[in-house]
Scaffold this motif. Sequence first.
Motif, PDB file in Angstrom:
ATOM      1  N   GLN A  16       0.833  -1.200   0.000  1.00 60.83           N
ATOM      2  CA  GLN A  16       0.000   0.000   0.000  1.00 60.83           C
ATOM      3  C   GLN A  16       0.874   1.259   0.000  1.00 60.83           C
ATOM      4  N   ILE A  17       1.949   1.212   0.756  1.00 56.64           N
ATOM      5  CA  ILE A  17       2.865   2.364   0.794  1.00 56.64           C
ATOM      6  C   ILE A  17       3.497   2.568  -0.578  1.00 56.64           C
ATOM      7  N   TRP A  22       3.614   5.270  -6.236  1.00 59.39           N
ATOM      8  CA  TRP A  22       3.302   5.122  -7.657  1.00 59.39           C
ATOM      9  C   TRP A  22       2.229   6.096  -8.110  1.00 59.39           C
ATOM     10  N   THR A  23       1.298   6.426  -7.234  1.00 55.65           N
ATOM     11  CA  THR A  23       0.244   7.375  -7.601  1.00 55.65           C
ATOM     12  C   THR A  23       0.656   8.808  -7.269  1.00 55.65           C
ATOM     13  N   ARG A  24       1.893   8.985  -6.824  1.00 58.64           N
ATOM     14  CA  ARG A  24       2.481  10.290  -6.491  1.00 58.64           C
ATOM     15  C   ARG A  24       1.714  10.986  -5.374  1.00 58.64           C
ATOM     16  N   TYR A  62      14.264  10.392   2.108  1.00 56.96           N
ATOM     17  CA  TYR A  62      12.875  10.363   1.655  1.00 56.96           C
ATOM     18  C   TYR A  62      12.726  10.993   0.273  1.00 56.96           C
ATOM     19  N   LEU A  63      13.500  12.014   0.005  1.00 62.37           N
ATOM     20  CA  LEU A  63      13.492  12.587  -1.344  1.00 62.37           C
ATOM     21  C   LEU A  63      14.018  11.555  -2.338  1.00 62.37           C
ATOM     22  N   GLY A  64      15.061  10.827  -1.948  1.00 57.19           N
ATOM     23  CA  GLY A  64      15.600   9.772  -2.804  1.00 57.19           C
ATOM     24  C   GLY A  64      14.591   8.669  -3.063  1.00 57.19           C
ATOM     25  N   VAL A  65      13.835   8.292  -2.031  1.00 63.39           N
ATOM     26  CA  VAL A  65      12.795   7.269  -2.198  1.00 63.39           C
ATOM     27  C   VAL A  65      11.708   7.793  -3.128  1.00 63.39           C
ATOM     28  N   TRP A  66      11.299   9.036  -2.925  1.00 58.84           N
ATOM     29  CA  TRP A  66      10.268   9.659  -3.768  1.00 58.84           C
ATOM     30  C   TRP A  66      10.689   9.642  -5.237  1.00 58.84           C
ATOM     31  N   ASN A  67      11.951   9.922  -5.486  1.00 60.96           N
ATOM     32  CA  ASN A  67      12.451   9.943  -6.866  1.00 60.96           C
ATOM     33  C   ASN A  67      12.681   8.544  -7.441  1.00 60.96           C
TER      34      ASN A  67
END
Length: 197
Positions: A16-17, A22-24, A62-67
């Motif tokens: 879910q996370i 994936w859905t930003r 967290y920015l790295g994970v987001w990207n």
Amino acid sequence: MRFSKFRHRTILEDEQIVQLYWTRDETAIQRTDDKYGALMYRVAYNVLHDRQDCEECRNDAYLGVWNAIPPNRPEVLPVFLCKIMRNVALMKFREKTRKKRIPSEMLVSIEDLANTLHSADSPECQCQAAELGRLINGYLAGLTERQQYIFVGRFYMGDTLETIAGGLGVNASTVHREIGKIKQGLKSYLERNDVYV
């Protein structure tokens, strides 16, 4: 991108996370922190031993994970997160050591393993790095769950002997002995696969 702490949230399943990324959906970062923030902080602290640096690393991680999600869809989310956090913390560590010498449990654990695995700068050794990684993973797969916990805790997470011992409910000298056996086993395993160290 910064995040804030909110308590009393339902902890989501890893898939879910990942789907939130994936859905930003920006709540993905907060949901990740709710579930794995303490683990990621521990990875950074074992490298840096500085709370302020760890906070900076957490935001960068967290920015790295987001990207990274998408395009990546991690199979094991905590491993994926720890890898990103470890890389961010090691970059911060290198930046700080250029300026001054700082203590780090990571240095101790790397020196610990250095007696088993020697590295060289030759092109031949660099070409064999991927194969060595594959062999080490193969060796780890054959260890007991306890031995894997010790190996990963010491050489990947950079945990102290005392931290690992506390997690296992034993004393540090027991962990020290087991690390010695694991390293000797790794050396023998590599030699059986024609890798001599």
